[in-house]
Scaffold this motif. Sequence first.
Motif, PDB file in Angstrom:
ATOM      1  N   LEU A 131      19.610 -47.483  17.721  1.00  0.00           N
ATOM      2  CA  LEU A 131      18.499 -46.789  17.822  1.00  0.00           C
ATOM      3  C   LEU A 131      18.332 -45.774  19.158  1.00  0.00           C
ATOM      4  CD1 LEU A 131      15.402 -46.317  16.565  1.00  0.00           C
ATOM      5  CD2 LEU A 131      14.787 -48.455  18.286  1.00  0.00           C
ATOM      6  N   ALA A 132      18.897 -46.048  20.279  1.00  0.00           N
ATOM      7  CA  ALA A 132      18.948 -45.224  21.327  1.00  0.00           C
ATOM      8  C   ALA A 132      19.532 -43.956  20.879  1.00  0.00           C
ATOM      9  CB  ALA A 132      19.256 -45.851  22.395  1.00  0.00           C
ATOM     10  N   SER A 133      20.606 -44.075  20.337  1.00  0.00           N
ATOM     11  CA  SER A 133      21.575 -42.833  19.880  1.00  0.00           C
ATOM     12  C   SER A 133      20.674 -42.042  18.974  1.00  0.00           C
ATOM     13  CB  SER A 133      22.795 -43.350  19.068  1.00  0.00           C
ATOM     14  OG  SER A 133      23.785 -43.922  19.940  1.00  0.00           O
ATOM     15  N   MET A 134      20.008 -42.361  17.846  1.00  0.00           N
ATOM     16  CA  MET A 134      18.984 -41.779  16.986  1.00  0.00           C
ATOM     17  C   MET A 134      18.015 -40.917  17.682  1.00  0.00           C
ATOM     18  SD  MET A 134      20.782 -41.756  14.299  1.00  0.00           S
ATOM     19  CE  MET A 134      19.820 -40.677  13.733  1.00  0.00           C
ATOM     20  N   ILE A 135      17.571 -41.671  18.656  1.00  0.00           N
ATOM     21  CA  ILE A 135      16.206 -40.964  19.310  1.00  0.00           C
ATOM     22  C   ILE A 135      16.679 -39.727  20.111  1.00  0.00           C
ATOM     23  CG2 ILE A 135      14.884 -41.296  21.327  1.00  0.00           C
ATOM     24  CD1 ILE A 135      14.362 -44.188  20.164  1.00  0.00           C
ATOM     25  N   ALA A 136      18.055 -40.222  20.921  1.00  0.00           N
ATOM     26  CA  ALA A 136      18.695 -39.193  21.673  1.00  0.00           C
ATOM     27  C   ALA A 136      18.999 -37.757  20.865  1.00  0.00           C
ATOM     28  CB  ALA A 136      19.919 -39.673  22.449  1.00  0.00           C
ATOM     29  N   LEU A 137      19.700 -38.093  19.804  1.00  0.00           N
ATOM     30  CA  LEU A 137      19.861 -36.962  18.674  1.00  0.00           C
ATOM     31  C   LEU A 137      18.483 -36.174  18.419  1.00  0.00           C
ATOM     32  CD1 LEU A 137      22.546 -38.378  16.225  1.00  0.00           C
ATOM     33  CD2 LEU A 137      22.851 -36.654  17.828  1.00  0.00           C
ATOM     34  N   SER A 138      17.597 -36.887  17.881  1.00  0.00           N
ATOM     35  CA  SER A 138      16.570 -36.391  17.791  1.00  0.00           C
ATOM     36  C   SER A 138      15.917 -35.417  18.486  1.00  0.00           C
ATOM     37  CB  SER A 138      15.442 -37.150  16.972  1.00  0.00           C
ATOM     38  OG  SER A 138      15.923 -37.737  15.892  1.00  0.00           O
ATOM     39  N   ALA A 139      15.855 -36.000  19.942  1.00  0.00           N
ATOM     40  CA  ALA A 139      15.225 -35.266  21.298  1.00  0.00           C
ATOM     41  C   ALA A 139      16.194 -33.952  21.496  1.00  0.00           C
ATOM     42  CB  ALA A 139      15.403 -36.222  22.279  1.00  0.00           C
ATOM     43  N   ILE A 140      17.556 -34.181  21.382  1.00  0.00           N
ATOM     44  CA  ILE A 140      18.350 -33.066  21.727  1.00  0.00           C
ATOM     45  C   ILE A 140      18.050 -31.902  20.896  1.00  0.00           C
ATOM     46  CG2 ILE A 140      20.815 -32.274  21.495  1.00  0.00           C
ATOM     47  CD1 ILE A 140      21.673 -35.128  22.786  1.00  0.00           C
ATOM     48  N   ALA A 141      18.079 -32.102  19.542  1.00  0.00           N
ATOM     49  CA  ALA A 141      17.656 -31.298  18.398  1.00  0.00           C
ATOM     50  C   ALA A 141      16.515 -30.327  18.499  1.00  0.00           C
ATOM     51  CB  ALA A 141      17.858 -31.453  16.887  1.00  0.00           C
TER      52      ALA A 141
ATOM     53  N   LYS B  41      27.955 -40.820  15.818  1.00  0.00           N
ATOM     54  CA  LYS B  41      26.807 -39.924  16.231  1.00  0.00           C
ATOM     55  C   LYS B  41      26.648 -39.317  17.614  1.00  0.00           C
ATOM     56  CE  LYS B  41      23.609 -42.541  13.194  1.00  0.00           C
ATOM     57  NZ  LYS B  41      22.420 -43.320  13.377  1.00  0.00           N
ATOM     58  N   ASP B  42      27.495 -40.046  18.504  1.00  0.00           N
ATOM     59  CA  ASP B  42      27.203 -39.580  19.820  1.00  0.00           C
ATOM     60  C   ASP B  42      28.379 -39.109  20.451  1.00  0.00           C
ATOM     61  OD1 ASP B  42      28.514 -42.058  20.124  1.00  0.00           O
ATOM     62  OD2 ASP B  42      27.207 -42.996  21.579  1.00  0.00           O
ATOM     63  N   THR B  43      29.072 -38.437  19.767  1.00  0.00           N
ATOM     64  CA  THR B  43      30.388 -37.926  20.297  1.00  0.00           C
ATOM     65  C   THR B  43      29.998 -36.620  21.250  1.00  0.00           C
ATOM     66  OG1 THR B  43      30.721 -36.485  18.368  1.00  0.00           O
ATOM     67  CG2 THR B  43      31.935 -38.659  18.331  1.00  0.00           C
ATOM     68  N   PRO B  44      30.712 -36.057  21.991  1.00  0.00           N
ATOM     69  CA  PRO B  44      30.496 -34.858  22.627  1.00  0.00           C
ATOM     70  C   PRO B  44      30.317 -33.662  21.690  1.00  0.00           C
ATOM     71  CG  PRO B  44      32.234 -36.064  23.921  1.00  0.00           C
ATOM     72  CD  PRO B  44      32.124 -36.767  22.554  1.00  0.00           C
ATOM     73  N   GLY B  45      31.084 -33.677  20.680  1.00  0.00           N
ATOM     74  CA  GLY B  45      30.801 -32.612  19.888  1.00  0.00           C
ATOM     75  C   GLY B  45      29.726 -32.613  19.109  1.00  0.00           C
ATOM     76  N   VAL B  46      29.081 -33.817  18.365  1.00  0.00           N
ATOM     77  CA  VAL B  46      27.797 -33.876  18.040  1.00  0.00           C
ATOM     78  C   VAL B  46      26.702 -33.408  18.907  1.00  0.00           C
ATOM     79  CG1 VAL B  46      26.250 -35.354  16.709  1.00  0.00           C
ATOM     80  CG2 VAL B  46      28.688 -35.595  16.211  1.00  0.00           C
ATOM     81  N   LYS B  47      26.888 -33.909  20.255  1.00  0.00           N
ATOM     82  CA  LYS B  47      25.782 -33.760  21.183  1.00  0.00           C
ATOM     83  C   LYS B  47      25.597 -32.281  21.218  1.00  0.00           C
ATOM     84  CE  LYS B  47      26.025 -38.186  23.479  1.00  0.00           C
ATOM     85  NZ  LYS B  47      26.440 -38.722  24.900  1.00  0.00           N
ATOM     86  N   LYS B  48      26.974 -31.498  21.483  1.00  0.00           N
ATOM     87  CA  LYS B  48      26.916 -29.897  21.601  1.00  0.00           C
ATOM     88  C   LYS B  48      26.387 -29.231  20.375  1.00  0.00           C
ATOM     89  CE  LYS B  48      29.825 -26.299  23.209  1.00  0.00           C
ATOM     90  NZ  LYS B  48      30.948 -25.864  23.892  1.00  0.00           N
TER      91      LYS B  48
END
Length: 193
Positions: free
Chosen positions: A16-26, A52-59
């Motif tokens: 859940l934390a990963s998903m929230i972080a991805l949404s927030a980043i985008a 979901k939380d690889t450096p490539g996905v985050k970037k």
Amino acid sequence: MKSSKKKPYVLIGGALASMIALSAIAQNAGITFRNTITGEVLNFDDALPEGKDTPGVKKFMQTGVNPYNEDVSCLKQGEQLFLSACSGCHGHLGEGKIGPGLNDSYWTYPQNATDEGFFSTIFGGAQASMGPQYANLQLDEMLKVMAWVRHLYKDPVAGATWLTPEQRAKYKPYPGHETFPDDPPGQCKTSGK
């Protein structure tokens, strides 16, 4: 001695934390990924939990630009993923079969000329047999597949809008075959991390 088993709620909380972080980043980057056909905002809660939380996905979520494009360490993995998940419809070299060709400057969906648009089509699907791939490929795997498809490009460099100026200067149309080393250095290196 403590048990090495993780509690289910810890795993769920981490996902859940990963998903929230991805949404927030985008959202913070001003990127809104939308379904290619309906225009609806894509829901990353549907994505597979791994990758979901690889450096490539985050970037990518911050910039909308695939950091794996032309990274040889990612291309071999992308090729293997493409051959197993995509080539049945799009051909072994992206030349098109049941699905459209992916190796030229014509895009059935013009937004696929951008990494953001191409990712949205893979994740959320499109028309006909192109269903959403979020249950089949991890987000990181989607970026690797995209990098491979971009590498298959055979038309003039002017149509390769996803390439950086440095990549454009080195561009050569895909020759139709290529051999990569087993584990070259780069962002997707699998050994000796």
